[in-house]
Design a protein around this motif. Structure first.
Motif, mmCIF file in Angstrom:
data_model
loop_
_atom_site.group_PDB
_atom_site.id
_atom_site.type_symbol
_atom_site.label_atom_id
_atom_site.label_comp_id
_atom_site.label_asym_id
_atom_site.label_seq_id
_atom_site.Cartn_x
_atom_site.Cartn_y
_atom_site.Cartn_z
ATOM 1 N N LYS A 11 17.380 82.222 59.622
ATOM 2 C CA LYS A 11 18.549 81.744 59.100
ATOM 3 C C LYS A 11 19.654 82.420 60.149
ATOM 4 O O LYS A 11 20.793 81.722 60.795
ATOM 5 C CB LYS A 11 19.075 81.987 57.568
ATOM 6 C CG LYS A 11 20.437 81.320 57.204
ATOM 7 C CD LYS A 11 20.845 81.196 55.856
ATOM 8 C CE LYS A 11 22.094 80.513 55.605
ATOM 9 N NZ LYS A 11 23.001 80.832 56.471
ATOM 10 N N PRO A 12 19.737 83.892 60.324
ATOM 11 C CA PRO A 12 20.788 84.290 61.121
ATOM 12 C C PRO A 12 20.793 83.973 62.604
ATOM 13 O O PRO A 12 21.937 83.652 63.046
ATOM 14 C CB PRO A 12 20.381 85.875 61.057
ATOM 15 C CG PRO A 12 19.526 85.963 59.976
ATOM 16 C CD PRO A 12 18.911 84.792 59.539
ATOM 17 N N ILE A 13 19.776 83.813 63.069
ATOM 18 C CA ILE A 13 19.344 82.987 64.418
ATOM 19 C C ILE A 13 20.017 81.683 64.373
ATOM 20 O O ILE A 13 20.763 81.139 65.287
ATOM 21 C CB ILE A 13 18.033 83.212 64.935
ATOM 22 C CG1 ILE A 13 17.905 84.619 65.025
ATOM 23 C CG2 ILE A 13 17.824 82.460 66.285
ATOM 24 C CD1 ILE A 13 16.388 85.191 65.516
ATOM 25 N N GLN A 14 19.569 80.721 63.578
ATOM 26 C CA GLN A 14 20.008 79.443 63.295
ATOM 27 C C GLN A 14 21.581 79.352 63.079
ATOM 28 O O GLN A 14 22.222 78.578 63.807
ATOM 29 C CB GLN A 14 19.419 78.675 61.979
ATOM 30 C CG GLN A 14 17.884 78.488 62.333
ATOM 31 C CD GLN A 14 17.278 77.363 61.557
ATOM 32 O OE1 GLN A 14 17.884 76.630 61.224
ATOM 33 N NE2 GLN A 14 15.908 77.580 61.090
ATOM 34 N N ASP A 15 21.935 80.299 62.418
ATOM 35 C CA ASP A 15 23.482 80.292 62.019
ATOM 36 C C ASP A 15 24.158 80.529 63.573
ATOM 37 O O ASP A 15 25.385 79.891 63.812
ATOM 38 C CB ASP A 15 23.841 81.313 61.152
ATOM 39 C CG ASP A 15 23.578 80.826 59.733
ATOM 40 O OD1 ASP A 15 23.292 79.692 59.575
ATOM 41 O OD2 ASP A 15 23.760 81.776 58.727
ATOM 42 N N GLU A 16 23.804 81.460 64.209
ATOM 43 C CA GLU A 16 24.481 81.847 65.543
ATOM 44 C C GLU A 16 24.070 80.914 66.610
ATOM 45 O O GLU A 16 25.140 80.187 67.335
ATOM 46 C CB GLU A 16 23.850 83.034 66.142
ATOM 47 C CG GLU A 16 24.245 83.696 67.414
ATOM 48 C CD GLU A 16 25.386 84.167 67.259
ATOM 49 O OE1 GLU A 16 26.329 84.299 68.386
ATOM 50 O OE2 GLU A 16 26.102 84.824 66.048
ATOM 51 N N ALA A 17 22.836 80.082 66.569
ATOM 52 C CA ALA A 17 22.791 78.982 67.349
ATOM 53 C C ALA A 17 23.729 77.692 67.230
ATOM 54 O O ALA A 17 24.265 77.312 68.017
ATOM 55 C CB ALA A 17 21.417 78.564 67.246
ATOM 56 N N ASN A 18 23.689 77.524 65.654
ATOM 57 C CA ASN A 18 24.690 76.338 65.172
ATOM 58 C C ASN A 18 26.254 76.591 65.673
ATOM 59 O O ASN A 18 26.887 75.714 65.785
ATOM 60 C CB ASN A 18 24.411 76.176 63.897
ATOM 61 C CG ASN A 18 22.945 75.471 63.500
ATOM 62 O OD1 ASN A 18 22.828 74.606 64.373
ATOM 63 N ND2 ASN A 18 22.526 75.739 62.464
ATOM 64 N N SER A 19 26.510 77.744 65.464
ATOM 65 C CA SER A 19 27.956 78.075 65.888
ATOM 66 C C SER A 19 28.267 77.595 67.400
ATOM 67 O O SER A 19 29.453 77.171 67.552
ATOM 68 C CB SER A 19 28.510 79.432 65.940
ATOM 69 O OG SER A 19 27.729 80.328 66.918
ATOM 70 N N TYR A 20 27.391 77.533 68.110
ATOM 71 C CA TYR A 20 27.599 76.799 69.480
ATOM 72 C C TYR A 20 27.250 75.266 69.562
ATOM 73 O O TYR A 20 27.870 74.486 70.079
ATOM 74 C CB TYR A 20 26.755 77.661 70.854
ATOM 75 C CG TYR A 20 27.123 78.832 70.746
ATOM 76 C CD1 TYR A 20 28.387 79.326 71.261
ATOM 77 C CD2 TYR A 20 26.458 79.971 70.059
ATOM 78 C CE1 TYR A 20 28.921 80.791 71.685
ATOM 79 C CE2 TYR A 20 26.760 81.298 70.435
ATOM 80 C CZ TYR A 20 27.995 81.661 71.040
ATOM 81 O OH TYR A 20 28.382 83.131 70.985
ATOM 82 N N ARG A 21 26.067 75.013 68.935
ATOM 83 C CA ARG A 21 25.435 73.768 68.994
ATOM 84 C C ARG A 21 26.512 72.749 68.270
ATOM 85 O O ARG A 21 26.777 71.661 68.758
ATOM 86 C CB ARG A 21 24.203 73.722 67.946
ATOM 87 C CG ARG A 21 23.215 74.616 68.683
ATOM 88 C CD ARG A 21 21.902 74.130 68.174
ATOM 89 N NE ARG A 21 21.407 73.110 68.195
ATOM 90 C CZ ARG A 21 20.636 72.067 67.061
ATOM 91 N NH1 ARG A 21 20.875 72.649 66.022
ATOM 92 N NH2 ARG A 21 20.534 71.048 67.447
#
Length: 172
Positions: A11-21
């Motif tokens: 989830k932390p990586i997904q959250d960081e990626a989604n902040s750009y996506r």
């Protein structure tokens, strides 16, 4: 039906990626952040059942492993795609290779570059701006990988999980 095989990071990586996506990825609504192990391929019901047996064998024989993300990279000049670069570990590369031999068709169109897309289909100017900004940003993630997912594509183009394969635990 069209299928694919991917790893979903924590989830932390997904959250960081989604902040750009959210802002820069035209496929944001179609699939969560992921590492593609096998891109889309067609299979009928009988074939996919046969492949699921093979996927269980692969998962059972695979030990959990760690991956690291330390920077952002891109596929320019081929495409204006920006991604978190996943350092290619031996375990990750071997897992990906297993999904392209034996009962699996080798549908690779490019060399395997483990990554999590954070931006794609950008104009040249926007691409240059975003890459310039992200190159100055420090990224440090370590993630434990203990499963992969078989996905299928819905009529609206989005992808959903068909089955999850946990490393070292699946019984055939």
């Amino acid at each position: 039906m069209k299928y694919g095989i991917a790893i979903f990071p924590s989830k932390p990586i997904q959250d960081e990626a989604n902040s750009y996506r959210k802002r820069y990825d035209s496929h944001y609504a179609l699939i969560p952040p992921h590492i593609t192990l096998k891109s889309g391929f067609e299979a009928d019901d009988a074939t996919i059942e046969e492949l699921i047996v093979e996927l269980k064998h692969i998962a059972n024989a695979t030990k959990p492993f760690k991956v690291n993300i330390n920077k952002v990279s891109n596929f320019s000049p081929v495409s204006n795609t920006i991604y978190f670069k996943v350092e290619p570990t031996q375990e990750l590369v071997e897992l990906q290779q297993q999904l392209h031999r034996g009962k699996f068709t080798n549908n690779m169109q490019h060399s395997f570059v483990p990554h999590i897309t954070i931006a794609q289909n950008l104009s040249d100017d926007e691409f240059s701006d975003v890459v310039g900004t992200l190159k100055m940003t420090k990224f440090e993630f370590e993630d434990s990988i203990d499963r992969f997912q078989l996905l299928y594509q819905l009529d609206n183009g989005s992808w959903t999980v068909y089955e999850t394969f946990v490393f070292g635990k699946e019984k055939v």
